[in-house]
Design a protein around this motif. Sequence first.
Motif, PDB file in Angstrom:
ATOM      1  N   MET A  19       0.849  -1.183   0.000  1.00 37.00           N
ATOM      2  CA  MET A  19       0.000   0.000   0.000  1.00 37.00           C
ATOM      3  C   MET A  19       0.886   1.234   0.000  1.00 37.00           C
ATOM      4  O   MET A  19       1.836   1.320   0.765  1.00 37.00           O
ATOM      5  CB  MET A  19      -0.930   0.017   1.213  1.00 37.00           C
ATOM      6  N   SER A  20       0.546   2.165  -0.874  1.00 33.88           N
ATOM      7  CA  SER A  20       1.289   3.424  -0.928  1.00 33.88           C
ATOM      8  C   SER A  20       0.615   4.431   0.001  1.00 33.88           C
ATOM      9  O   SER A  20      -0.522   4.238   0.454  1.00 33.88           O
ATOM     10  CB  SER A  20       1.310   3.978  -2.352  1.00 33.88           C
ATOM     11  N   LEU A  21       1.309   5.497   0.253  1.00 30.73           N
ATOM     12  CA  LEU A  21       0.771   6.559   1.085  1.00 30.73           C
ATOM     13  C   LEU A  21      -0.519   7.121   0.489  1.00 30.73           C
ATOM     14  O   LEU A  21      -1.509   7.308   1.198  1.00 30.73           O
ATOM     15  CB  LEU A  21       1.829   7.645   1.235  1.00 30.73           C
ATOM     16  N   SER A  22      -0.553   7.353  -0.806  1.00 28.34           N
ATOM     17  CA  SER A  22      -1.766   7.902  -1.428  1.00 28.34           C
ATOM     18  C   SER A  22      -2.917   6.894  -1.372  1.00 28.34           C
ATOM     19  O   SER A  22      -4.077   7.290  -1.206  1.00 28.34           O
ATOM     20  CB  SER A  22      -1.504   8.356  -2.861  1.00 28.34           C
ATOM     21  N   GLN A  23      -2.634   5.598  -1.480  1.00 24.12           N
ATOM     22  CA  GLN A  23      -3.692   4.591  -1.348  1.00 24.12           C
ATOM     23  C   GLN A  23      -4.286   4.602   0.051  1.00 24.12           C
ATOM     24  O   GLN A  23      -5.498   4.470   0.224  1.00 24.12           O
ATOM     25  CB  GLN A  23      -3.150   3.203  -1.685  1.00 24.12           C
ATOM     26  N   LEU A  28      -8.809   5.981   3.619  1.00 23.47           N
ATOM     27  CA  LEU A  28      -9.310   6.665   4.813  1.00 23.47           C
ATOM     28  C   LEU A  28     -10.168   7.883   4.473  1.00 23.47           C
ATOM     29  O   LEU A  28     -10.663   8.562   5.366  1.00 23.47           O
ATOM     30  CB  LEU A  28      -8.140   7.102   5.699  1.00 23.47           C
ATOM     31  N   ASP A  29     -10.336   8.167   3.180  1.00 25.21           N
ATOM     32  CA  ASP A  29     -11.124   9.301   2.699  1.00 25.21           C
ATOM     33  C   ASP A  29     -10.610  10.629   3.257  1.00 25.21           C
ATOM     34  O   ASP A  29     -11.374  11.473   3.716  1.00 25.21           O
ATOM     35  CB  ASP A  29     -12.604   9.099   3.031  1.00 25.21           C
ATOM     36  N   VAL A  30      -9.285  10.794   3.228  1.00 20.11           N
ATOM     37  CA  VAL A  30      -8.639  12.018   3.703  1.00 20.11           C
ATOM     38  C   VAL A  30      -8.585  13.026   2.564  1.00 20.11           C
ATOM     39  O   VAL A  30      -8.121  12.705   1.470  1.00 20.11           O
ATOM     40  CB  VAL A  30      -7.210  11.718   4.222  1.00 20.11           C
ATOM     41  N   GLU A  31      -9.060  14.226   2.817  1.00 20.42           N
ATOM     42  CA  GLU A  31      -8.961  15.310   1.838  1.00 20.42           C
ATOM     43  C   GLU A  31      -7.497  15.697   1.708  1.00 20.42           C
ATOM     44  O   GLU A  31      -6.855  16.073   2.686  1.00 20.42           O
ATOM     45  CB  GLU A  31      -9.793  16.508   2.305  1.00 20.42           C
ATOM     46  N   THR A  32      -6.942  15.566   0.507  1.00 21.75           N
ATOM     47  CA  THR A  32      -5.508  15.795   0.326  1.00 21.75           C
ATOM     48  C   THR A  32      -5.161  17.266   0.104  1.00 21.75           C
ATOM     49  O   THR A  32      -4.026  17.653   0.333  1.00 21.75           O
ATOM     50  CB  THR A  32      -4.958  14.955  -0.836  1.00 21.75           C
ATOM     51  N   LYS A  33      -6.114  18.073  -0.318  1.00 21.18           N
ATOM     52  CA  LYS A  33      -5.827  19.495  -0.517  1.00 21.18           C
ATOM     53  C   LYS A  33      -5.569  20.136   0.844  1.00 21.18           C
ATOM     54  O   LYS A  33      -6.354  20.003   1.773  1.00 21.18           O
ATOM     55  CB  LYS A  33      -6.996  20.185  -1.213  1.00 21.18           C
ATOM     56  N   GLY A  34      -4.437  20.811   0.967  1.00 19.79           N
ATOM     57  CA  GLY A  34      -4.077  21.450   2.220  1.00 19.79           C
ATOM     58  C   GLY A  34      -3.554  20.481   3.268  1.00 19.79           C
ATOM     59  O   GLY A  34      -3.475  20.806   4.438  1.00 19.79           O
ATOM     60  N   THR A  35      -3.172  19.268   2.828  1.00 17.95           N
ATOM     61  CA  THR A  35      -2.678  18.248   3.748  1.00 17.95           C
ATOM     62  C   THR A  35      -1.175  18.085   3.593  1.00 17.95           C
ATOM     63  O   THR A  35      -0.653  18.099   2.486  1.00 17.95           O
ATOM     64  CB  THR A  35      -3.369  16.893   3.458  1.00 17.95           C
ATOM     65  N   ASP A  40       7.972   9.440  10.204  1.00 17.61           N
ATOM     66  CA  ASP A  40       9.132   9.383  11.097  1.00 17.61           C
ATOM     67  C   ASP A  40       9.826  10.745  11.175  1.00 17.61           C
ATOM     68  O   ASP A  40      11.049  10.845  11.169  1.00 17.61           O
ATOM     69  CB  ASP A  40      10.107   8.287  10.664  1.00 17.61           C
ATOM     70  N   GLY A  41       9.013  11.810  11.216  1.00 18.85           N
ATOM     71  CA  GLY A  41       9.524  13.163  11.394  1.00 18.85           C
ATOM     72  C   GLY A  41       9.952  13.881  10.133  1.00 18.85           C
ATOM     73  O   GLY A  41      10.353  15.035  10.199  1.00 18.85           O
ATOM     74  N   GLU A  42       9.863  13.239   8.985  1.00 14.43           N
ATOM     75  CA  GLU A  42      10.290  13.857   7.724  1.00 14.43           C
ATOM     76  C   GLU A  42       9.074  14.099   6.833  1.00 14.43           C
ATOM     77  O   GLU A  42       8.323  13.175   6.539  1.00 14.43           O
ATOM     78  CB  GLU A  42      11.277  12.946   6.997  1.00 14.43           C
ATOM     79  N   VAL A  43       8.903  15.351   6.405  1.00 15.31           N
ATOM     80  CA  VAL A  43       7.780  15.684   5.529  1.00 15.31           C
ATOM     81  C   VAL A  43       8.002  15.053   4.164  1.00 15.31           C
ATOM     82  O   VAL A  43       9.088  15.148   3.583  1.00 15.31           O
ATOM     83  CB  VAL A  43       7.613  17.213   5.400  1.00 15.31           C
ATOM     84  N   ILE A  44       6.961  14.383   3.671  1.00 18.64           N
ATOM     85  CA  ILE A  44       7.013  13.715   2.371  1.00 18.64           C
ATOM     86  C   ILE A  44       6.280  14.591   1.351  1.00 18.64           C
ATOM     87  O   ILE A  44       5.102  14.894   1.550  1.00 18.64           O
ATOM     88  CB  ILE A  44       6.342  12.322   2.437  1.00 18.64           C
ATOM     89  N   PRO A  45       6.950  15.020   0.286  1.00 16.59           N
ATOM     90  CA  PRO A  45       6.277  15.838  -0.732  1.00 16.59           C
ATOM     91  C   PRO A  45       5.082  15.086  -1.328  1.00 16.59           C
ATOM     92  O   PRO A  45       5.153  13.877  -1.559  1.00 16.59           O
ATOM     93  CB  PRO A  45       7.350  16.064  -1.795  1.00 16.59           C
ATOM     94  N   SER A  46       3.999  15.802  -1.571  1.00 16.22           N
ATOM     95  CA  SER A  46       2.796  15.160  -2.110  1.00 16.22           C
ATOM     96  C   SER A  46       3.062  14.496  -3.459  1.00 16.22           C
ATOM     97  O   SER A  46       2.405  13.517  -3.796  1.00 16.22           O
ATOM     98  CB  SER A  46       1.651  16.165  -2.228  1.00 16.22           C
ATOM     99  N   SER A  47       4.052  14.980  -4.189  1.00 22.94           N
ATOM    100  CA  SER A  47       4.386  14.362  -5.482  1.00 22.94           C
ATOM    101  C   SER A  47       4.944  12.947  -5.301  1.00 22.94           C
ATOM    102  O   SER A  47       4.968  12.165  -6.250  1.00 22.94           O
ATOM    103  CB  SER A  47       5.390  15.230  -6.237  1.00 22.94           C
ATOM    104  N   ASP A  48       5.391  12.606  -4.091  1.00 21.44           N
ATOM    105  CA  ASP A  48       5.942  11.271  -3.818  1.00 21.44           C
ATOM    106  C   ASP A  48       4.947  10.315  -3.177  1.00 21.44           C
ATOM    107  O   ASP A  48       5.258   9.141  -2.986  1.00 21.44           O
ATOM    108  CB  ASP A  48       7.170  11.378  -2.889  1.00 21.44           C
TER     109      ASP A  48
END
Length: 69
Positions: A19-23, A28-35, A40-48
């Motif tokens: 399972m990927s992060l976007s999956q 979980l039906d999380v709104e991704t805009k503004g998320t 583990d403390g490191e911000v993951i770019p939405s493109s990844d």
Amino acid sequence: MNQIQILLNGQPHNLTPPMSLSQLLNQLDVETKGTAIAIDGEVIPSSDWSEFPLEQGLKLQVFHAIAGG
């Protein structure tokens, strides 16, 4: 099926890999805009997100932007 456990905002969450992060966000039906997501403390770019595989023991924090002034 093997399951793995991650911590999502401090709460244990079981999922079935692969399972990927976007999956996960979609499941979980999380709104991704503004998320923003930190793993583990490191911000993951939405493109990844679509290519980021979730693994046993990861600690995810999901943040939502709040408008203010």
